[in-house]
Design a protein around this motif. Sequence first.
Motif, short mmCIF file in Angstrom:
data_model
loop_
_atom_site.label_atom_id
_atom_site.label_comp_id
_atom_site.label_asym_id
_atom_site.label_seq_id
_atom_site.Cartn_x
_atom_site.Cartn_y
_atom_site.Cartn_z
N PRO A 213 -2.06 -4.02 -9.84
CA PRO A 213 -2.74 -3.83 -11.13
C PRO A 213 -2.13 -4.70 -12.21
O PRO A 213 -0.95 -5.03 -12.14
N GLY A 214 -2.94 -5.06 -13.20
CA GLY A 214 -2.47 -5.89 -14.27
C GLY A 214 -1.83 -5.08 -15.38
O GLY A 214 -1.60 -3.88 -15.27
N ASP B 135 -1.52 -3.23 -19.09
CA ASP B 135 -2.36 -2.26 -19.78
C ASP B 135 -3.21 -1.45 -18.80
O ASP B 135 -4.36 -1.10 -19.09
N PHE B 136 -2.65 -1.18 -17.59
CA PHE B 136 -3.28 -0.34 -16.59
C PHE B 136 -4.59 -0.93 -16.07
O PHE B 136 -5.47 -0.18 -15.61
N HIS B 137 -4.78 -2.24 -16.18
CA HIS B 137 -5.99 -2.83 -15.61
C HIS B 137 -5.91 -2.76 -14.10
O HIS B 137 -4.86 -2.97 -13.50
N SER B 138 -7.06 -2.48 -13.52
CA SER B 138 -7.10 -2.40 -12.05
C SER B 138 -7.34 -3.76 -11.41
O SER B 138 -7.10 -3.94 -10.21
N TYR C 163 0.87 -1.19 0.00
CA TYR C 163 0.00 0.00 0.00
C TYR C 163 0.89 1.23 0.00
O TYR C 163 1.77 1.38 0.86
N THR C 164 0.67 2.12 -1.00
CA THR C 164 1.45 3.35 -1.13
C THR C 164 0.55 4.55 -0.80
O THR C 164 -0.52 4.73 -1.42
N GLY D 67 -1.02 6.15 -10.51
CA GLY D 67 -0.86 4.76 -10.11
C GLY D 67 -1.78 4.39 -8.95
O GLY D 67 -2.32 5.26 -8.25
N ARG D 68 -1.97 3.15 -8.75
CA ARG D 68 -2.82 2.68 -7.66
C ARG D 68 -2.00 2.65 -6.36
O ARG D 68 -0.81 2.37 -6.35
N ASP D 69 -2.73 2.92 -5.30
CA ASP D 69 -2.05 2.90 -4.01
C ASP D 69 -1.93 1.49 -3.44
O ASP D 69 -1.13 1.23 -2.55
#
Length: 433
Positions: free
Chosen positions: A297-298, A300-303, A75-76, A97-99
């Motif tokens: 995340p996967g 191609d920026f998949h969440s 977790y960021t 980006g995702r946290d």
Amino acid sequence: MKQKHILLLACTMAATSFGLHAQDSPLLNDYRTLVETYSPDLRAAQHAAGAGQEARQSAHADFLPKLSGGANFNYTGNPLRLDVNLPGTDAAYTFEGRDTKYGASLNLSQPLYTGGALRAGYDKARAEEAMARQEVQRVTNNLRHEADVRYWTSVARLELAGVAGDYRRAVEQLVDVVRHRVEQEYTDRNDLLMAEVRLNDANYQVQRARNEAEVARLSLNALAGYPADRHIVTDTLVAALSTVQPMPLGVDAALARRPEMSQAELNVSARQSAARVANARYLPQLSIGVDGSYSSPGYDFHSDLDPNYAIYAKLSVPIFEWGKRRHTRNMGRYQVDMAREQRTLVADGLRLEVETAWCNYTQAVEQVRLTESSLRKAAESETLAMDKYREGSISIVEAINAQLYHQEARQNHIQAKLNACLAKSALDRACGE
């Protein structure tokens, strides 16, 4: 008195005929089994052999592909953010980006070339396992020899106690004869006093012999793990080895059967393998593998969680180590040379042990034959001396001396039989049997 000596000679000849099979005594073999079953040293050596087998199998597993798995969660608080202004437009695009990142992965790897480290490590483990098994044999040989020593020593002490008892009875008969002659005024009272002094000495010898027999019995029990109040059944007479049996093997063949010699040989192999393992660190290393993941995340920026994989080949080539490669190789060579010198030292010691054991065995058997002859003559001398003393033709001193010579001859014969049995056991141990 004559019947007693005839019986003694008969027992002596019976023991002599039994002597050829001294080491095949069923009671001795039973005692060896008890000792081997109880011995903590032997069990420890067997455990070490089991550990060596596991180490060899572990080294063999290094040749096979390795599969490992893992999981991660991260977790960021301030994830990465990128604002992009497209040329010619006022529009701005934001990439953030995702946290939270999490997933699971698997890795399959296979070493292709490790500079010979895997093969050398396996050879080293195999040599060490063989050394551990030879250690079991070495401990067993030493344990059986120790069992033989304590067994025949206990039997000898018991037989010596019987000799002391027979001597006391013979002195008691002499005291009765002297007392009768004093009462009839055929001899002086000083003869009776001398005989009674010998009787007191005989009583002392009986007590000492019984104490030594009891101490030997306790030692016998201790090696087998028996409590002091239990009695182990043993032979009643020490077997007389009156014939020298030929050595079943030559000296070189005997050395080849000794576990100590095999251990020395295997130690050289283990040192050579250890040197190859150390030198392999400075040779190229090549391995291949596959990484598989299922994470977010996967791509191609998949969440959401997405599967992914990577195939890789890894080559590592040491270039410069400040001379460590040369020093490591030299150190391994010195260690191998040390093991070879130790092997030569072990061979020299074992050769001397075999030759010494054979010399002691032949001399011990010859001493058995000599004491047998002395025993027959001493028994006959005592019988004649007692008859002459009753007739009044010799002094009390000569009669006492005849009894002492007979007792000493019996003690010497028992000690010679004991030495021969122990020498035969030592020879068997030296020959690896």
